[in-house]
Design an enzyme around this catalytic site. Structure first.
Site, short mmCIF file in Angstrom:
data_model
loop_
_atom_site.label_atom_id
_atom_site.label_comp_id
_atom_site.label_asym_id
_atom_site.label_seq_id
_atom_site.Cartn_x
_atom_site.Cartn_y
_atom_site.Cartn_z
N ALA A 136 0.86 -1.19 0.00
CA ALA A 136 0.00 0.00 0.00
C ALA A 136 0.89 1.23 0.00
O ALA A 136 2.12 1.14 -0.07
CB ALA A 136 -0.92 -0.02 1.22
N LYS A 155 4.12 -6.30 8.88
CA LYS A 155 3.70 -5.07 8.21
C LYS A 155 4.73 -3.99 8.51
O LYS A 155 4.99 -3.68 9.68
CB LYS A 155 2.31 -4.65 8.72
CG LYS A 155 1.66 -3.52 7.98
CD LYS A 155 0.23 -3.32 8.52
CE LYS A 155 -0.47 -2.19 7.80
NZ LYS A 155 -1.86 -2.01 8.32
N ASP A 290 -12.87 0.41 8.78
CA ASP A 290 -12.45 0.20 7.38
C ASP A 290 -12.91 -1.19 6.93
O ASP A 290 -12.10 -2.07 6.64
CB ASP A 290 -10.93 0.33 7.27
CG ASP A 290 -10.46 0.37 5.82
OD1 ASP A 290 -11.30 0.64 4.94
OD2 ASP A 290 -9.26 0.12 5.57
#
Length: 556
Positions: A136, A155, A290
């Site tokens: 991303a 991440k 989200d």
């Protein structure tokens, strides 16, 4: 393409290169009129239509935000939750903003991990896959294995991304303040407040420790929901820029054919997802904000896995109570009480035309009169309310806008799983429980106790305050201070006008005095230079006149 020059305040010169880049991108996509609406006096050429095939304006806005990078992509994602600010076609297009970008080299990711922990990668993970699972704009996800053999996902925040976002946020804040001073539209929608809320949201996403704490909080709140799985955070492998979670693979919730092959009961799954959301919102006041399908997966035994806790929403007890009051007033057709509740929630401003707003709400309620709860569609109801809010320039507080978008997205997921899914029927027992809590002693007795305690405290201190006030009145020491919101700007503009007027008067007086002096005193050396002096004086007057005309045209 050469970016056009924008006439923003001087303090934006620190970000001049980025300003020119933004202006160039907006101009390329034919969106210069947006800057005009923000109050920026921009050249007419910036408002021209883009070259090439004509695309709808929402599409051009999405393409411009994608081109401007992570900060603007996130801004577009936040705007896609604001049905009260933008029309449906913009909302639908901005919802397509998924910050999928090409991955950066694994060497940079590994260097960031080693920098963050101060140890080599081999000491942290037994294996680390250099090929990312996802990439991303802010972070990149890789598969790895801990020394214990546990499969995890790692991440990692991309190097330099935080500095880039901070620069963009500083620039956007300057633009928002400038627009609020020069654009009534920006003032009506509190552009500075919206920007501050956006800045808080994106800074929260930059800190992966906060995302880890959110995941732990969900696991604690949902401890009595064994059908919901929250990946475990490995804190000894987590920092501000690195987040390590247990890897749990499942079937993405929007892959209907795979769910059918796994013999997953889609109707039960839709109910399960809806109850997860309602538990979070109406019971715990803490929800996943989200909820696109990529953040949910289904295990073979039917359990629901929830991923990505960077964006969360909160509904505090006061807001839940006011929402209950508003719902109760709407059901009773008491629209004055409904408007009062909206005012306490910060949705309706004091200057709103209450009688006209009440009539519109009555017309809206008549549209749904007589329908059973199962006939309601959350998306349709919110579309009607959003149109009303845009017409009246009402704005939702950020937490409520996130809540509305979350419920809308979950309704879409539920109806994709089961076309007969009726979210209002699932919500009915939760709403009934919320309304009953308004009258339960456990709810109102603590409020009464606090009210009595505050009243007693005020009563004890009241005589002393009155005595101080009367003493100051007797001694003529009482001062009244007033603050007018527009006064500083008006004073600054008036000061500039007066300074220009004084300068013009002094120049005119000097010219008249000089001409009178020349009539009685004209030495030879002055006569010799009088021609060039008058010529340059005439040029100065013409130049000053052209400059004033240009400023008048620029400022309209």
């Amino acid at each position: 393409m050469v970016a056009p020059r924008l006439l923003f305040p001087r303090r934006m010169f620190a970000h001049r290169r980025r300003v020119l880049e933004i202006a160039g991108v907006f101009s390329k996509h034919g969106l210069g009129w947006l800057l005009d609406h923000l109050g920026a006096p921009i050249p007419a050429r910036l408002r021209r239509a883009p070259r090439g095939p004509e695309l709808p304006t929402p599409v051009r806005l999405r393409l411009a935000l994608e081109e401007l990078g992570p900060t603007f992509i996130k801004l577009g994602q936040i705007l896609s939750t604001r049905d009260d600010l933008l029309p449906p076609d913009y909302i639908a297009e901005l919802a397509l903003l998924r910050d999928r970008v090409p991955p950066i080299p694994a060497e940079q990711i590994i260097a960031e991990i080693e920098r963050s922990f101060g140890r080599p990668l081999g000491e942290l993970f037994a294996t680390f896959d250099p090929n990312p699972l996802a990439s991303a704009s802010i972070g990149q996800v890789h598969a790895a294995t801990l020394p214990t053999g546990t499969s995890v996902i790692v991440k990692v925040r991309k190097p330099g991304i935080a500095e880039m976002i901070e620069e963009d946020l500083a620039l956007l804040r300057e633009i928002a303040e400038f627009a609020s001073r020069h654009s009534p539209l920006a003032r009506d929608y509190d552009l500075v407040g919206l920007l501050d809320e956006f800045a808080w949201t994106i800074r929260s996403e930059l800190d992966y420790r906060r995302e880890g704490r959110n995941a732990d909080r969900f696991r604690t709140l949902l401890v009595d929901r064994p059908d919901i799985v929250i990946p475990r955070v490995f804190w000894h492998r987590t920092t501000e820029t690195v987040l390590t979670l247990r890897r749990i693979d499942g079937i993405p919730i929007d892959r209907i054919e795979e769910l059918d092959r796994a013999r997953i009961d889609r109707h039960a799954l839709a109910l399960q997802a809806a109850r997860f959301v309602l538990d979070c919102v109406l019971v715990h006041g803490f929800f996943h904000a989200d909820p696109h399908p990529g953040n949910f997966a289904v295990l073979p035994d039917g359990r629901l896995v929830v991923y990505d806790f960077g964006m969360v929403g909160r509904v505090d007890p006061f807001v839940r109570a006011e929402l209950a009051d508003a719902l109760l007033a709407f059901i009773r057709n008491d629209f004055d009480a409904f408007i009062d509740s909206l005012g306490r929630l910060g949705i309706v401003r004091h200057e709103a035309d209450r009688p006209a707003l009440r009539r519109e709400l009555q017309h809206l309620a008549e549209r749904y009169y007589g329908l059973s709860l199962g006939e309601y569609r959350f998306g349709e109801v919110m579309a009607d309310l959003s149109r009303l809010m845009r017409r009246w320039r009402l704005t939702l507080p950020p937490e409520l806008s996130l809540l509305v978008k979350t419920l809308s997205m979950h309704e879409g997921v539920g109806q994709r799983l089961d076309p007969s899914f009726q979210p209002f029927l699932v919500a009915e027992p939760y709403v009934r429980r919320l309304l009953m809590q308004r009258y339960h002693p456990e709810s109102w007795l603590p409020q009464v106790a606090r009210m009595l305690e505050d009243s007693a405290r005020q009563a004890v201190g009241f005589p002393r305050r009155i005595d101080r006030l009367l003493r100051r009145l007797e001694q003529a020491e009482l001062e009244v201070t007033m603050h007018l919101a527009e006064l500083p700007d008006a004073t600054q503009r008036l000061s500039a006008m007066v300074n220009r007027l004084i300068t013009a008067i002094l120049l005119a007086a000097a010219a008249i005095s000089l001409s009178l002096l020349l009539n009685v005193w004209h030495p030879e050396w002055l006569v010799r230079w009088i021609g060039p002096i008058l010529f340059f004086g005439l040029l100065s007057i013409v130049g000053a006149s052209l400059l004033l005309a240009w400023q008048w045209w620029r400022n309209r």
